[in-house]
Design a protein around this motif. Structure first.
Motif, short mmCIF file in Angstrom:
data_model
loop_
_atom_site.label_atom_id
_atom_site.label_comp_id
_atom_site.label_asym_id
_atom_site.label_seq_id
_atom_site.Cartn_x
_atom_site.Cartn_y
_atom_site.Cartn_z
N ASP A 34 1.13 -1.22 -0.08
CA ASP A 34 0.32 0.32 -0.17
C ASP A 34 0.72 0.91 0.17
O ASP A 34 0.56 2.34 -0.14
N ASP A 35 2.45 0.64 -0.05
CA ASP A 35 2.58 2.33 -0.43
C ASP A 35 2.76 2.48 -1.88
O ASP A 35 3.27 1.98 -2.86
N ALA A 36 2.69 4.31 -1.58
CA ALA A 36 2.55 4.96 -3.09
C ALA A 36 3.92 4.62 -3.51
O ALA A 36 3.46 5.85 -4.91
N GLY A 37 4.92 4.99 -2.83
CA GLY A 37 6.58 5.24 -3.10
C GLY A 37 6.39 4.17 -4.86
O GLY A 37 7.16 4.31 -5.54
N PHE A 38 5.85 3.21 -4.89
CA PHE A 38 5.84 2.17 -5.86
C PHE A 38 5.51 2.29 -7.67
O PHE A 38 4.28 2.45 -7.11
N MET A 39 6.35 1.93 -8.71
CA MET A 39 6.18 1.69 -9.66
C MET A 39 5.36 0.54 -10.30
O MET A 39 5.83 -0.12 -9.27
N LYS A 40 3.65 0.78 -10.89
CA LYS A 40 3.11 -0.27 -11.37
C LYS A 40 4.23 -1.20 -12.45
O LYS A 40 4.68 -0.46 -13.42
N GLY A 41 4.63 -2.70 -12.85
CA GLY A 41 5.15 -3.15 -13.48
C GLY A 41 4.05 -4.23 -14.15
O GLY A 41 2.76 -4.04 -13.90
N HIS A 42 4.70 -5.38 -14.82
CA HIS A 42 3.88 -5.54 -15.59
C HIS A 42 3.16 -6.86 -14.44
O HIS A 42 3.95 -7.48 -13.34
N GLY A 43 2.29 -7.80 -14.56
CA GLY A 43 0.61 -8.35 -13.54
C GLY A 43 0.11 -7.32 -12.56
O GLY A 43 0.11 -8.39 -10.90
N THR A 44 0.48 -6.02 -12.43
CA THR A 44 -0.16 -5.60 -11.38
C THR A 44 -0.71 -4.21 -11.70
O THR A 44 -1.28 -4.03 -12.64
N TYR A 45 -1.67 -3.60 -11.40
CA TYR A 45 -2.29 -2.74 -11.16
C TYR A 45 -2.66 -1.69 -9.77
O TYR A 45 -2.47 -2.47 -9.01
N ALA A 46 -3.58 -1.00 -10.05
CA ALA A 46 -3.57 -0.21 -8.55
C ALA A 46 -5.23 -0.41 -8.09
O ALA A 46 -5.97 0.27 -9.05
N VAL A 60 5.87 -12.35 -6.95
CA VAL A 60 6.45 -11.15 -6.67
C VAL A 60 8.39 -10.28 -7.13
O VAL A 60 8.96 -11.28 -6.70
N GLU A 61 7.88 -9.67 -7.93
CA GLU A 61 9.65 -9.19 -8.33
C GLU A 61 9.71 -8.02 -8.89
O GLU A 61 9.11 -7.02 -8.51
N ARG A 62 11.04 -7.48 -7.64
CA ARG A 62 10.96 -5.63 -7.62
C ARG A 62 13.18 -5.38 -7.79
O ARG A 62 13.84 -5.98 -7.08
N VAL A 63 12.58 -4.54 -8.61
CA VAL A 63 13.89 -4.16 -9.09
C VAL A 63 13.39 -2.55 -8.96
O VAL A 63 12.45 -2.04 -9.20
N ASN A 64 14.53 -2.32 -7.13
CA ASN A 64 14.58 -0.80 -6.90
C ASN A 64 12.94 -0.37 -6.67
O ASN A 64 12.47 -1.10 -6.03
N LYS A 65 12.00 0.87 -7.05
CA LYS A 65 10.87 1.18 -6.73
C LYS A 65 9.94 0.46 -7.98
O LYS A 65 8.86 0.57 -7.93
N LEU A 66 10.50 -0.73 -9.10
CA LEU A 66 9.30 -1.42 -9.55
C LEU A 66 9.27 -2.08 -8.72
O LEU A 66 10.04 -3.29 -8.82
N ILE A 67 7.68 -2.58 -9.12
CA ILE A 67 7.49 -3.90 -8.69
C ILE A 67 6.49 -4.75 -9.83
O ILE A 67 5.74 -4.31 -10.51
N SER A 68 6.53 -5.72 -10.32
CA SER A 68 6.02 -6.61 -11.66
C SER A 68 6.02 -8.22 -10.53
O SER A 68 6.41 -8.94 -9.42
N VAL A 69 4.55 -8.70 -11.43
CA VAL A 69 4.64 -10.18 -11.64
C VAL A 69 4.29 -10.66 -12.20
O VAL A 69 4.65 -10.91 -13.75
N LYS A 70 5.28 -12.29 -11.69
CA LYS A 70 5.80 -12.70 -13.15
C LYS A 70 4.54 -14.55 -12.92
O LYS A 70 4.80 -14.84 -12.11
N PRO A 71 4.16 -14.46 -14.15
CA PRO A 71 3.23 -15.68 -13.65
C PRO A 71 3.84 -16.42 -13.82
O PRO A 71 4.93 -17.13 -15.12
N PHE A 72 3.10 -17.67 -13.54
CA PHE A 72 3.70 -18.83 -13.52
C PHE A 72 3.55 -19.85 -14.72
O PHE A 72 4.20 -20.53 -15.50
N LYS A 73 2.43 -19.33 -15.57
CA LYS A 73 2.16 -20.07 -16.36
C LYS A 73 1.75 -18.73 -17.89
O LYS A 73 0.59 -18.08 -17.99
N THR A 74 2.38 -18.78 -19.22
CA THR A 74 2.24 -17.51 -19.56
C THR A 74 2.70 -17.72 -20.62
O THR A 74 3.34 -18.74 -21.74
N ARG A 75 2.58 -17.08 -22.16
CA ARG A 75 2.96 -17.52 -23.24
C ARG A 75 4.45 -16.53 -23.14
O ARG A 75 4.58 -15.71 -22.64
#
Length: 291
Positions: A34-46, A60-75
């Motif tokens: 719920d920290d507003a300082g992080f940025m949305k990456g792939h697999g996330t939304y507000a 969940v994968e974090r790179v500095n302030k960028l947060i994304s979610v790596k899906p288990f099964k995807t193209r």
């Protein structure tokens, strides 16, 4: 009538070997932060409360302030520099269409392949007429992602001598998320086989090949695979399938560990569920200690 009976095995927990920093698994709708300082990456939304939530099942994968979610099964979503294994599906004018497990077929241009003998020159009309002598429908190739088109399809190249048409071997398909990104995806294993772990989830296993030789010249040769080599390839294939079915990351170390453990059983016995559980459990312990 004979019946195979095996006694239950008691296995210790992996908690003693695994790091306390567990991977953060999420499901759709679950709040990541719920920290507003992080940025949305792939697999996330507000969400409505402006909190960052997951839109897919994954890690969940974090790179500095960028947060994304790596899906288990995807193209497969390609990135420039990825090593992929693909199958030629169509021969067009000055290009081949390649199935790379992505949403759209990839493109391999005539100008992006090595000519026989590694000759460097501009492609002529004669080369275009001889395209089917280089690659035809059904051929397997290993290539590198050169660029990404506006529609998301991939442009491939095989200009390096280690890329090109693959000789006799076997191919299997796993989820691209299980293939660990490493410095190299082409391995000459100690067991006497060549393993190519494509970032796109296609994995090729074949007889041992010298890394220094030209792949195009190797594929042109008619190679007779000996019985011993076929058994190694079949065992490797079963081991990789077991790792994938239990969600273990695929890279050279994990494949070598489970291959060593698999010698408790014959190639056919590796198809039995209880034997698979035994060797994947032992491989996981080795990997935990290795980390």
């Amino acid at each position: 009538m004979s019946v195979d009976i095996s006694l239950p095995r008691q296995r210790a927990t992996l908690a003693a070997y695994v790091s306390s920093e567990d991977r953060h698994f999420v499901v759709p709708g679950e709040v990541i932060t719920d920290d507003a300082g992080f940025m949305k990456g792939h697999g996330t939304y507000a969400d409505n409360a402006n909190r960052l939530a997951a839109s897919v099942v994954g890690v969940v994968e974090r790179v500095n302030k960028l947060i994304s979610v790596k899906p288990f099964k995807t193209r497969y979503n390609g990135e420039v520099g990825d090593v992929i294994v693909g199958r030629i599906t169509e021969v067009n004018q000055k290009r081949w269409r390649v199935d790379t497990n992505a949403r759209l077929n990839s493109v391999l241009l005539l100008s992006a392949v090595n000519l026989p003998g590694g000759e460097l020159r501009r492609r002529s009309t004669k080369d275009e007429l001889l395209m089917r002598e280089y690659l035809i429908e059904g051929d397997l190739v290993v290539a590198e992602v050169q660029s990404i088109f506006a529609d998301g399809s991939l442009s491939l190249h095989t200009r390096n001598l280690k890329y090109g048409k693959l000789p006799q071997g076997t191919i299997l398909k796993v989820s691209p998320s299980l293939v660990k990104r490493c410095k190299t995806h082409m391995h000459s294993l100690p067991c006497g086989a060549t393993l190519i772990l494509g970032n796109n989830g296609y994995i090729w296993i074949g007889p041992l090949m010298s890394a220094e030789s030209d792949l195009s010249s190797r594929s042109a040769q008619r190679i007779t695979i000996q019985r011993s080599d076929r058994e190694v390839i079949a065992r490797l294939r079963n081991c990789i399938t077991i790792l994938a079915s239990y969600g273990v990351q695929l890279y050279d170390t994990s494949v070598n560990y489970i291959y060593e453990e698999s010698f408790k059983y014959s190639v056919k016995e590796l198809l039995q569920l209880e034997n698979q559980e035994d060797i994947v459990d032992a491989a996981r312990r080795k990997l935990a200690q290795h980390l």
